[in-house]
Design an enzyme around this catalytic site. Structure first.
Site, mmCIF file in Angstrom:
data_model
loop_
_atom_site.group_PDB
_atom_site.id
_atom_site.type_symbol
_atom_site.label_atom_id
_atom_site.label_comp_id
_atom_site.label_asym_id
_atom_site.label_seq_id
_atom_site.Cartn_x
_atom_site.Cartn_y
_atom_site.Cartn_z
ATOM 1 N N GLN A 238 53.406 37.398 27.777
ATOM 2 C CA GLN A 238 53.601 38.436 28.419
ATOM 3 C C GLN A 238 54.573 38.555 29.709
ATOM 4 O OE1 GLN A 238 52.746 41.330 27.456
ATOM 5 N NE2 GLN A 238 50.787 41.176 26.258
ATOM 6 N N ASN A 272 46.747 32.340 24.593
ATOM 7 C CA ASN A 272 46.662 33.124 25.813
ATOM 8 C C ASN A 272 45.166 33.542 26.008
ATOM 9 O OD1 ASN A 272 47.940 34.699 27.918
ATOM 10 N ND2 ASN A 272 47.082 36.450 26.693
ATOM 11 N N GLU A 288 47.470 32.286 14.291
ATOM 12 C CA GLU A 288 48.888 32.716 14.787
ATOM 13 C C GLU A 288 49.919 32.449 13.730
ATOM 14 O OE1 GLU A 288 52.003 34.296 15.988
ATOM 15 O OE2 GLU A 288 50.158 34.482 17.034
ATOM 16 N N ASP A 331 44.509 41.027 19.292
ATOM 17 C CA ASP A 331 45.722 41.363 19.902
ATOM 18 C C ASP A 331 46.929 41.440 19.075
ATOM 19 O OD1 ASP A 331 47.685 41.992 21.989
ATOM 20 O OD2 ASP A 331 47.580 40.057 22.844
ATOM 21 N N CYS A 358 48.853 47.416 22.099
ATOM 22 C CA CYS A 358 50.225 47.688 22.980
ATOM 23 C C CYS A 358 50.612 48.891 22.427
ATOM 24 C CB CYS A 358 51.381 46.590 22.707
ATOM 25 S SG CYS A 358 51.589 46.137 20.996
#
Length: 403
Positions: A238, A272, A288, A331, A358
């Site tokens: 970020q 994160n 991931e 996320d 987002c």
């Protein structure tokens, strides 16, 4: 033509309903403006403000000399407190229209309005100009400084003015932590020359070039709520690190109160959320897809001495979730939670879901899909990108079985 601006819309527009639906660019809610129709669609028109007849109390003079020419900012004509209110109104509107949800927002997580970015991707013209694209074009607007960048990145930008990057560089990614790091995007770039130019500008880590080639590179380090967080140049983190730390702290505080035995972190990046949440759970399972982020995550687990995180390098859709899960942190990219992942969540039925988004539209869509089995406990705006229309959101969902 005279217009009255009413409801703010995602994308930096404000709605007006004179002679049909008009999206006003450059207006604030409540203003009366003179605007020119610049584009006509089947269901609406777009108009650009030429004169403000009755200004809002939130209207301010833009601080940047290339505002409106450079495509990096959208809200510099709005006070920062006004920007937050506009984004909150947009979020409530999207939740109502798409998610069929009416909710009071929790207090927003806000930012310093300027000099917050620790990561930036510049465009580079054939002539070597470094900057951002002009709106709706590929013309590079050269920048002397940028008011969104951290002081460290602005020093590099100012020094690059007097240097000529090698031929072939199309984009330049800069990021800063304990060191300044860069990644070049382009073809047939003279890497030795690039290292020399960037070295003179103060950049101490330069990875290999070539599209899609990460090379054998070093990492930079950021402070993640007391943990070491290593990032490879070019790997995502970020850019508003200060707000990211606030967000992670809020999530960690809420999760700690739940005393979970098992946490599942989807689209986990370099850890994160996984790394801070490992303190509050017996086990954290993280997923991931990106191999570079996965490599960073494994290094982060090692240097922080963590033994209760299981990290998987694979697509989230391919994960076979076995056993009980108390908390899921998700996320996803702008496309939101895919149908495959949604089915997995509905099958495993975690007690709590922490959804970081987002994209308010896909966030609202996904909340609606989960509404049969989850109650929405809270929603708040996370303002990662002041001076722009972009919106990040934190939603907390509780399983109906938790009642």
């Amino acid at each position: 033509m005279r217009f009255e601006a009413s409801v703010p819309l995602y994308g930096g527009y404000v709605l007006s309903r004179r002679e049909g639906v008009v999206f006003l660019k450059g207006a604030l809610p409540g203003e009366v403006v003179e605007a020119e129709i610049t584009e006509k669609k089947r269901d609406y028109s777009v108009a650009e403000v030429r004169e403000v007849l009755e200004p809002s109390a939130d209207r301010v003079s833009p601080a940047c000399g290339v505002y409106g020419i450079c495509g990096g900012c959208h809200y510099q004509h709005i006070s920062y407190s006004g920007q937050v209110r506009v984004k909150e109104a947009v979020l409530r509107d999207v939740l109502k229209r798409i998610g069929k949800i009416e909710v009071n927002l929790d207090s927003s997580i806000v930012s310093e309005p300027w000099h917050y970015r620790k990561r930036v991707q510049f465009k580079v013209s054939k002539e070597g100009a470094v900057g951002f694209y002009r709106p709706l074009s590929h013309d590079v607007v050269q920048l002397k400084t940028c008011m969104l960048l951290s002081p460290e990145l602005n020093v590099v930008l100012s020094r690059l003015k007097n240097s000529c990057l090698p031929v072939g560089v199309k984009e330049l990614l800069l990021q800063c932590g304990d060191v300044l790091a860069a990644r070049l995007y382009g073809k047939e770039v003279a890497l030795d020359n690039a290292k020399a130019d960037l070295g003179r500008a103060g950049v101490s880590v330069v990875p290999a070039t070539g599209e899609g080639n990460n090379g054998d590179v070093g990492r930079m380090c950021l402070d993640l709520c007391g943990y070491h967080y290593m990032v490879t140049p070019g790997s995502f983190f970020q850019s508003n690190w200060s707000v990211n730390r606030k967000l992670v702290s809020v999530v960690a505080s809420l999760v700690s109160a739940l005393a979970p035995r098992r946490v599942l972190d989807l689209y986990a990046g370099a850890g994160n959320f996984s790394i801070p949440l490992s303190k509050y759970s017996a086990e954290v399972v993280a997923v991931e897809e990106n191999p570079v982020s996965y490599g960073d995550a494994m290094e982060n687990i090692r240097i922080n001495g963590l033994e209760n995180i299981k990290f998987h390098n694979r697509k989230v859709e391919s994960l076979n979730i076995r056993g009980h899960v108390d908390v899921v942190v998700v996320d996803p990219p702008r496309t939101g939670i895919s149908k495959g992942v949604m089915k997995k969540l509905q099958a495993v039925m975690p007690r709590w879901i922490f959804y970081i988004s987002c994209n308010p539209a896909t966030f609202a869509r996904d909340l609606n899909r989960l509404s049969d089995i989850y109650d929405l406990e809270s929603v708040r705006l996370v303002d990662m990108f002041p001076q722009t229309y972009h919106i990040e959101t934190l939603g907390v969902l509780r399983s109906g079985q938790e009642k």
